[in-house]
Design a protein around this motif. Structure first.
Motif, mmCIF file in Angstrom:
data_model
loop_
_atom_site.group_PDB
_atom_site.id
_atom_site.type_symbol
_atom_site.label_atom_id
_atom_site.label_comp_id
_atom_site.label_asym_id
_atom_site.label_seq_id
_atom_site.Cartn_x
_atom_site.Cartn_y
_atom_site.Cartn_z
ATOM 1 N N LEU A 170 31.592 33.481 47.980
ATOM 2 C CA LEU A 170 31.898 34.640 48.121
ATOM 3 C C LEU A 170 30.582 35.753 48.044
ATOM 4 O O LEU A 170 30.384 36.466 48.957
ATOM 5 C CB LEU A 170 33.042 35.358 47.195
ATOM 6 N N ASP A 176 37.801 40.459 41.853
ATOM 7 C CA ASP A 176 39.183 40.480 41.982
ATOM 8 C C ASP A 176 39.687 39.453 42.717
ATOM 9 O O ASP A 176 40.781 38.801 42.570
ATOM 10 C CB ASP A 176 39.297 41.770 42.917
ATOM 11 N N TYR A 177 38.669 38.775 43.504
ATOM 12 C CA TYR A 177 39.307 37.292 44.181
ATOM 13 C C TYR A 177 39.618 36.278 42.938
ATOM 14 O O TYR A 177 40.512 35.579 42.892
ATOM 15 C CB TYR A 177 38.320 36.855 45.098
ATOM 16 N N GLU A 225 42.754 36.931 40.859
ATOM 17 C CA GLU A 225 43.944 36.644 41.756
ATOM 18 C C GLU A 225 44.176 35.217 42.081
ATOM 19 O O GLU A 225 45.190 35.069 42.556
ATOM 20 C CB GLU A 225 43.869 37.717 43.060
ATOM 21 N N ASN A 226 43.006 34.541 42.058
ATOM 22 C CA ASN A 226 43.057 33.011 42.554
ATOM 23 C C ASN A 226 42.934 32.162 41.479
ATOM 24 O O ASN A 226 42.946 30.992 41.917
ATOM 25 C CB ASN A 226 42.114 32.979 43.918
ATOM 26 N N GLN A 267 34.505 42.921 44.471
ATOM 27 C CA GLN A 267 35.340 41.876 45.241
ATOM 28 C C GLN A 267 35.439 40.223 44.632
ATOM 29 O O GLN A 267 36.607 39.934 44.880
ATOM 30 C CB GLN A 267 34.619 41.926 46.620
ATOM 31 N N VAL A 268 34.232 40.065 44.346
ATOM 32 C CA VAL A 268 34.159 38.921 43.879
ATOM 33 C C VAL A 268 35.289 38.675 42.447
ATOM 34 O O VAL A 268 35.898 37.649 42.351
ATOM 35 C CB VAL A 268 32.968 38.221 43.649
#
Length: 295
Positions: free
Chosen positions: A139, A151-152, A155-156, A148-149
Motif C-alpha cells: 500500500l 486505517d487499512y 480495518e483489515n 490511509q495505510v
C-alpha cells in the motif's frame, strides 16, 4: 522517497532479505539460552538449526520484549530525518511490546510535535504478522499516505488468518502449557494439536488431531473454509516452520495444488528464536487472508 517509514519487530519472522528489499527497519527482541543473551536477529547471531537442536538437547530459552528505550532508538533517527513512522507491533495478546512502542511514541511526540508516529497492534505473530507488514508495504509503494495505510491495517488486520500445528509437544510441557500426562499420552498417541490466533491476538487450541498426515490435511482444510473467495483465493500465502521444513513443504504443496490463483508461490520461512522459544521444534504455521477472525 517516501515521507514516512514502515517499521516492525523481529517477530514478524520474515527473511532478512525481505526487510532490506521492502525498506522495513525492525527492532529485535532478545532471548537467553544456556546463560547467554542473544538478539532475535533472524538467525544471524544463532542459526535456526543450532537453536532448535539446542532445545531438542534440553535447553530452555527465555525471552524478553522490546523496551521503551529500544523503540526510542529505532524511531528517533527517522524523526530527525523529518520522516513520520508507521510502526506495526507484535500482537498485544502475546507480548507487552505494543505498550512499549506506544510509550516511546508519547515521549518522542513531545520532542518532535510536528511529526507523526502511528502504532498498529497487529494482533498477529510470526509470518502472519509478516503478511500484514507485507500488505502495508504494498500500500505504501502504491502511493497511499501514512493515515490511509494505518486505517487499512486497523480495518483489515482481523482478516489475517493464523493456523498452527505441532508434532513435538516437549516445549509445550516444559513451558507449563500442558501437563506431564498430556505430554506423555499425546506423544504416545501421536497427537498433533491444531491452534489458531483469535480476534484478541491470542493463541487458542482448537483441535487434537492424531497423526501428521491428517493434521497437514486438516490445516489446509481450514484455509479452504476461511480463505477469501475460497478456492479462488488470489492473495499471498506464507508458512513458517520450526526446524521441520519437510512438513512445511508438504503443506505448501497441498495449498498450491488446491489454490491455483494464489499470488505467487507459498513463501516458507523459519519461525524465529523468540516465537520458537515457546513452540520448540516441530511447528508449522499457515497464514493467509480470509473471513474475519472470531473467538
Amino acid at each position: 522517497m517516501s515521507e514516512y517509514i514502515v517499521t516492525c519487530c523481529s517477530t514478524a519472522d520474515m527473511p532478512l532479505e525481505f526487510f532490506k528489499a521492502r525498506n522495513v527497519p525492525f527492532v529485535c527482541f532478545h532471548f537467553i539460552m544456556d546463560g547467554m543473551e542473544y538478539e532475535d536477529d533472524l538467525g544471524q547471531s544463532m542459526a535456526f538449526d543450532e537453536f532448535y537442536k539446542r532445545i531438542s538437547d534440553g535447553a530452555q530459552p527465555t525471552t524478553s520484549q522490546v523496551n521503551v528505550g529500544q523503540f526510542n532508538d529505532l524511531f528517533e533517527g527517522f524523526l530527525k530525518e523529518g520522516k513520520d513512522i508507521l510502526h506495526i507491533s507484535l500482537s498485544s495478546g502475546l507480548s507487552g511490546t505494543y505498550g512499549s512502542a506506544c510509550a516511546a511514541r508519547d515521549v518522542l511526540l513531545e520532542k518532535y510535535p510536528d511529526r507523526k508516529i502511528l502504532v498498529v497492534d497487529s494482533l498477529a505473530a510470526s509470518s502472519g504478522y509478516g503478511l500484514l507488514v507485507d500488505a502495508a508495504c504494498d500500500l505504501r509503494d502504491s502511493g497511499l499516505n501514512i493515515e490511509q495505510v494505518y486505517d487499512y491495517l486497523q480495518e483489515n488486520k482481523l482478516y489475517d488468518h493464523h493456523w498452527f500445528f505441532s508434532t513435538d509437544l516437549t516445549s509445550y510441557y516444559r513451558g507449563g502449557r500442558i501437563s506431564a500426562a498430556a505430554n506423555l499420552f499425546g506423544t504416545m498417541l501421536n497427537i498433533c494439536p491444531l491452534l489458531n490466533v483469535n480476534q484478541e491476538g491470542r493463541l487458542i487450541p482448537r483441535e487434537k488431531i492424531r497423526g501428521k498426515k491428517k493434521v497437514i490435511e486438516e490445516i489446509v482444510k481450514k484455509m479452504e473454509l476461511n480463505a477469501k473467495d475460497g478456492l479462488d483465493y488470489s492473495g499471498k500465502c506464507f508458512i513458517s516452520n520450526s526446524s521441520c521444513y519437510e512438513d512445511a513443504r508438504k503443506v505448501a504443496d497441498l495449498v498450491e495444488s488446491r489454490f491455483p490463483k494464489l499470488d505467487g508461490k507459498v513463501m516458507i520461512n523459519s519461525i524465529g528464536t523468540v516465537i520458537g522459544s515457546h513452540t520448540g521444534p516441530g511447528t508449522v504455521a499457515l497464514f493467509f487472508f480470509g473471513n474475519k477472525r472470531t473467538d
